[in-house]
Write a protein that holds these residues in place. Sequence first.
Motif, PDB file in Angstrom:
ATOM      1  N   THR A   1       0.824  -1.333   0.035  1.00  0.00           N
ATOM      2  CA  THR A   1       0.177  -0.156   0.180  1.00  0.00           C
ATOM      3  C   THR A   1       0.803   1.323   0.066  1.00  0.00           C
ATOM      4  O   THR A   1       1.960   1.225   0.174  1.00  0.00           O
ATOM      5  N   VAL A   2       0.261   2.388  -0.196  1.00  0.00           N
ATOM      6  CA  VAL A   2       1.089   3.685  -0.247  1.00  0.00           C
ATOM      7  C   VAL A   2       1.614   3.824   1.324  1.00  0.00           C
ATOM      8  O   VAL A   2       2.757   4.228   1.239  1.00  0.00           O
ATOM      9  N   GLU A   3       0.810   3.497   2.277  1.00  0.00           N
ATOM     10  CA  GLU A   3       1.483   3.697   3.822  1.00  0.00           C
ATOM     11  C   GLU A   3       2.599   2.764   3.872  1.00  0.00           C
ATOM     12  O   GLU A   3       3.689   3.035   4.547  1.00  0.00           O
TER      13      GLU A   3
ATOM     14  N   GLY B   1      13.620   6.634  -7.001  1.00  0.00           N
ATOM     15  CA  GLY B   1      13.670   5.383  -7.788  1.00  0.00           C
ATOM     16  C   GLY B   1      12.679   4.297  -7.460  1.00  0.00           C
ATOM     17  O   GLY B   1      11.929   3.841  -8.014  1.00  0.00           O
ATOM     18  N   PRO B   2      12.733   4.066  -6.016  1.00  0.00           N
ATOM     19  CA  PRO B   2      11.958   3.080  -5.435  1.00  0.00           C
ATOM     20  C   PRO B   2      10.377   3.561  -5.575  1.00  0.00           C
ATOM     21  O   PRO B   2       9.678   2.552  -5.654  1.00  0.00           O
ATOM     22  N   SER B   3      10.154   4.617  -5.181  1.00  0.00           N
ATOM     23  CA  SER B   3       8.805   5.181  -5.505  1.00  0.00           C
ATOM     24  C   SER B   3       8.188   4.923  -6.820  1.00  0.00           C
ATOM     25  O   SER B   3       7.036   4.259  -6.851  1.00  0.00           O
ATOM     26  N   SER B   4       8.944   5.178  -7.727  1.00  0.00           N
ATOM     27  CA  SER B   4       8.598   4.928  -9.140  1.00  0.00           C
ATOM     28  C   SER B   4       8.321   3.408  -9.575  1.00  0.00           C
ATOM     29  O   SER B   4       7.500   2.993  -9.995  1.00  0.00           O
TER      30      SER B   4
ATOM     31  N   LEU C   1       0.205   1.269  -7.805  1.00  0.00           N
ATOM     32  CA  LEU C   1      -0.431   2.285  -6.729  1.00  0.00           C
ATOM     33  C   LEU C   1      -0.533   3.489  -7.246  1.00  0.00           C
ATOM     34  O   LEU C   1      -0.158   4.118  -8.409  1.00  0.00           O
ATOM     35  N   ASP C   2      -1.436   4.466  -6.757  1.00  0.00           N
ATOM     36  CA  ASP C   2      -1.781   5.931  -7.377  1.00  0.00           C
ATOM     37  C   ASP C   2      -0.561   6.501  -7.370  1.00  0.00           C
ATOM     38  O   ASP C   2       0.009   6.754  -6.435  1.00  0.00           O
ATOM     39  N   PRO C   3      -0.217   7.014  -8.706  1.00  0.00           N
ATOM     40  CA  PRO C   3       1.203   8.049  -8.730  1.00  0.00           C
ATOM     41  C   PRO C   3       1.066   8.879  -8.090  1.00  0.00           C
ATOM     42  O   PRO C   3       2.119   9.692  -7.755  1.00  0.00           O
ATOM     43  N   PHE C   4      -0.169   9.785  -7.869  1.00  0.00           N
ATOM     44  CA  PHE C   4      -0.263  11.146  -7.174  1.00  0.00           C
ATOM     45  C   PHE C   4      -0.041  10.830  -5.949  1.00  0.00           C
ATOM     46  O   PHE C   4       0.652  11.743  -5.007  1.00  0.00           O
ATOM     47  N   ALA C   5      -0.466   9.488  -5.331  1.00  0.00           N
ATOM     48  CA  ALA C   5      -0.246   9.504  -3.811  1.00  0.00           C
ATOM     49  C   ALA C   5       1.237   9.148  -3.402  1.00  0.00           C
ATOM     50  O   ALA C   5       1.689   9.420  -2.728  1.00  0.00           O
ATOM     51  N   ALA C   6       1.807   8.320  -4.518  1.00  0.00           N
ATOM     52  CA  ALA C   6       3.323   8.036  -4.475  1.00  0.00           C
ATOM     53  C   ALA C   6       4.045   9.227  -4.248  1.00  0.00           C
ATOM     54  O   ALA C   6       5.122   9.458  -3.596  1.00  0.00           O
TER      55      ALA C   6
END
Length: 231
Positions: A40-42, A158-161, A169-174
């Motif tokens: 998840t984003v969290e 990089g890990p986020s992408s 995952l929602d790219p805006f949230a990431a």
Amino acid sequence: MPTIRNGLAVLALADARLPNGGHVHSGGVEQAAASGLVTTVEDLREFLYGRLRSAGFTSAVFAAAATHAAANGEVDWLVLDAELDARTPSPAQREASRAQGRGLVRAGRAAWPSPALDTLVAVTGRPHHPLVLGVLAAAAGTEPWAAALVAGYQSVSGPSSAAVRLLGLDPFAANAVLVDLSGELDRLADTAAALAHLPPGDLPAPGSPALDLLAEAHHHHHREEVRLFAS
């Protein structure tokens, strides 16, 4: 926050479009996702925070030290490279760092050629990525703080992408998670820059056994099945 000299070079070094091969590395996210640790984003938020405070800090410190060393012209690159090697327990992570360093050398020679870069490569063969980053920052006329900032940012961007690509995952949230780390990233760069003048053996490096284990597990499974990322 220091004033950044040659901001365009700093932006270029931090740009994901810089052809240095960084896009093929997930920074442990791929194995974490496969193990159910990041879903998840969290989960991603916690993972990135931990990565920034550990591997990200180590990269930032050595990038800042390399910038300082290159700018002052007195450094034993073999010692600095060996000290970073010693602070990277995982063979898989050491290989990933050197692979990304090799890619950055190619890009750097085209954009910011310098005698220091040539010497670093000649002495070490395949230098670690943070050292190449630091040398290029010096060649571009910027400072240790900026090199540390870029190193820290890359350790989480990089890990986020990768998480967006792997988990949908929602790219805006990431991206919002990255923005939330801005204060921590600034503090990391401040600390790394303040330590850049220290002898290589005195540079700090917080351990991250979980990232080491994820890297080794990914390396093992990568030989058995197709993975999207090299690390």
